[in-house]
Design a protein around this motif. Sequence first.
Motif, short mmCIF file in Angstrom:
data_model
loop_
_atom_site.label_atom_id
_atom_site.label_comp_id
_atom_site.label_asym_id
_atom_site.label_seq_id
_atom_site.Cartn_x
_atom_site.Cartn_y
_atom_site.Cartn_z
N ASN A 136 -6.97 -1.09 3.54
CA ASN A 136 -7.51 0.20 3.98
C ASN A 136 -9.01 0.10 4.26
O ASN A 136 -9.53 0.73 5.18
CB ASN A 136 -7.24 1.26 2.92
CG ASN A 136 -5.80 1.69 2.89
OD1 ASN A 136 -5.10 1.59 3.89
ND2 ASN A 136 -5.33 2.16 1.75
N THR A 147 -9.57 3.88 0.17
CA THR A 147 -9.49 2.67 -0.64
C THR A 147 -8.96 2.95 -2.03
O THR A 147 -8.96 2.08 -2.88
CB THR A 147 -10.88 2.04 -0.77
OG1 THR A 147 -11.77 2.98 -1.37
CG2 THR A 147 -11.40 1.64 0.59
N SER A 189 0.81 -1.21 0.00
CA SER A 189 0.00 0.00 0.00
C SER A 189 0.84 1.26 0.00
O SER A 189 0.42 2.29 -0.49
CB SER A 189 -0.94 0.00 1.21
OG SER A 189 -0.18 0.07 2.41
N ALA A 225 -2.95 1.33 7.50
CA ALA A 225 -2.82 1.70 6.08
C ALA A 225 -1.56 1.13 5.47
O ALA A 225 -1.46 0.93 4.28
CB ALA A 225 -2.84 3.22 5.95
#
Length: 732
Positions: free
Chosen positions: A697, A729, A114, A448
């Motif tokens: 997320n 997202t 991410s 996250a």
Amino acid sequence: MTQSGTTTPLPPVAPEVFASAVESLTTRLRGRLDAAVEALTAAPVTVEGGTFGVRCGEDALVTLAPDPSGTVTDAEQARCTCLLAPRCLHRAAVLGACPVAVTESARPVLIDPSVLSGSGAAAETTDAVPPTELDRSAGPGPSTRPNPPAGPDRIARPARIAEPNPPTDGIRPTKQVRPAERVSPTGRVRPTEPNRLAAPRPEPANAPSDAPTGPSATQIRAAAGLWTTAAAVLSAGTACTGAVLEAELLRAAHTARLTGLHRAEAAALSVVRCLRTARDPYSPPRLAELVTILRELLLVSHLLKSGDPEPALIGAVRRNHRPDGSLRLYGICREPVVGADDLGGVVTHLLDDDGRWYTLRDVQPGGPARARRAGTALVAIRSFLSDHFRVSRGGLIISGATVSPEGRLLAERGVRATFAAGRPWAEAAPATVFARPLAESAAVRFPASLVGESGGTGYARPLIGCDVEIAAPDGEDLLVRELPRGADEFGDCPPTPGPPVRLAPAHSHPALAHTANFQQLGARPGLRIRVLGRLDPDRVTTVRALAVGPVPGTEATLRLPDVWQGRADLGYDLLHSDHFPPDIPAPSPPTASSTHACRATPPGDSPLWRVRRLVELAVTGGRRIAAESTRGNDHDGHAAVLRRSELVTGSDLITALGVVAGRRSLDVFGRHSGADPDQYATQWLATAVYLAAAETNLKHGTWPAHEHTDTDTDSGTSTSTSTSTSTSTDDS
């Protein structure tokens, strides 16, 4: 001599032994290898004097003579009686039917997909083995053994990586390379071509001596070979990846081990294991696990072959950790284990004064029946002998302790253990487990950046605790509402509980007590209990409960026997009517926040399933199926839904993946020269990285933050505060 059919397992084989056997075959024999391996499933296996024999026809008998560790580590330990031996199909097929043995390298530590650019924080090593899939070995074992599969939910802090741009016409292809090394049976690495990739980043003249220098040229070539082989596996798909491609991947993994790329080697071996499981009709499907570990392999090899200096990409050899001095441990609970390959047993969780988790494990083949019996089975640490129930309610004092990286206590030489008194959950170290709200625990578990559970300590993954009020049953699960911190100070009139959370049993097998205990708890709405468990990685706002206890300071809670020490292990201890209070007040009425939380969209129902469908289809069916699935109105409709849901990057990525999957390059004469697996693997990797980050997320954002009221003592007014979590997202 003993003889049986397929019930006698074959010994594990070192990766380089099987790879060398396949390389010695002719092209014609390689084409028949998959059928030969499949035919061995019905062949009888004989064992005599530690030597395994497999009959492959009237004139062919393959014998395997493992070394004292129980592993075939040399080509001379596998022999065949046919005339073509050792370059025969029988010998290669038997070696291909054996499980893969691995060295004690680092277990796969999944890169954070991410955070695609950042400060390059050091990666944290976490245990990649699900708690229900534990090692079969107990105590010191051989130097090589089958590596347990990595679960998809074991994520570590990210390495520094550059974000792949998601243009709609595909990602710019990187230069394709051929495997850069060949390893002889003696283990020597012999370069076969000059390095075509960029050299490692040079160290500045004024850089400190401890600055990361990046992988060496040999490691870059080994990573390039892993990338090329993994890209070929992805292009073929699980349906078309046979023993030949597996052998090439095992050869690349062996080369990675020789050059010190332990993390990449572990990921490659896990991919081979998942591929074999996916083709076995009697094994449970593990597609999500295969997608996760294949993404890990491609991402690690891609960064290494690009010369990324992040030390976490290299990995390290797993070694036992020896804490200084003695250990004072407190028993917390027992957890039944029902794992793959008919494993069953128990894990007793313990905690020290510093909040670090340890485990005593007793897991062997036997399934749920053995898991039920193991709850009261004896546990031995050298001369110390007790049982799991007594240890879970008491404690241990250990001197000379030897602890594995995942926190398992080992019965090594020199270890001395003594039984000690335990502590209730409300005292000292155990109380810290229940001091953090669920929303904060979820932020650590599903952040996250997909930070690992153990925080990089190398110990067992911590459990979480919370105080809840039962709202209502929901099938086999319970809908509960978290009580605010410090609710015991308010007696029977605490502040309003928070939004609903789902409480699910750790196991639903009738041989265990989870289902019966959940029925007893679900029949008593308004009951307040203290829960110990772990967050479910696949279901939002869900806690898998392992043990329960009374909430201090309230009468509407459990009344457990003194011998249970204030907690009940849901898998072993049966709750009866005598354990509940006679009068339980009605549960608190729902609030607007709880109604909103009930309507939260889980990741499985979000538009992201369209991205996951294409990513998984590309892994199972290969490039050709991925290209065919993106032709037509259905694919255009999926992309349009993602764009309307403000998942623009996801829409662009699945469109680009379809374009790249159907693209074939042309030679100088304008003829189709085949597909480019390097460009396709790069585009699939970008899509898989985005999917993992977006789902993480979303899981984090759907955990409700508990609202509480802080009273201003000076003004006498009350202000409502809450901890907010963002639901990012997409590109934020």
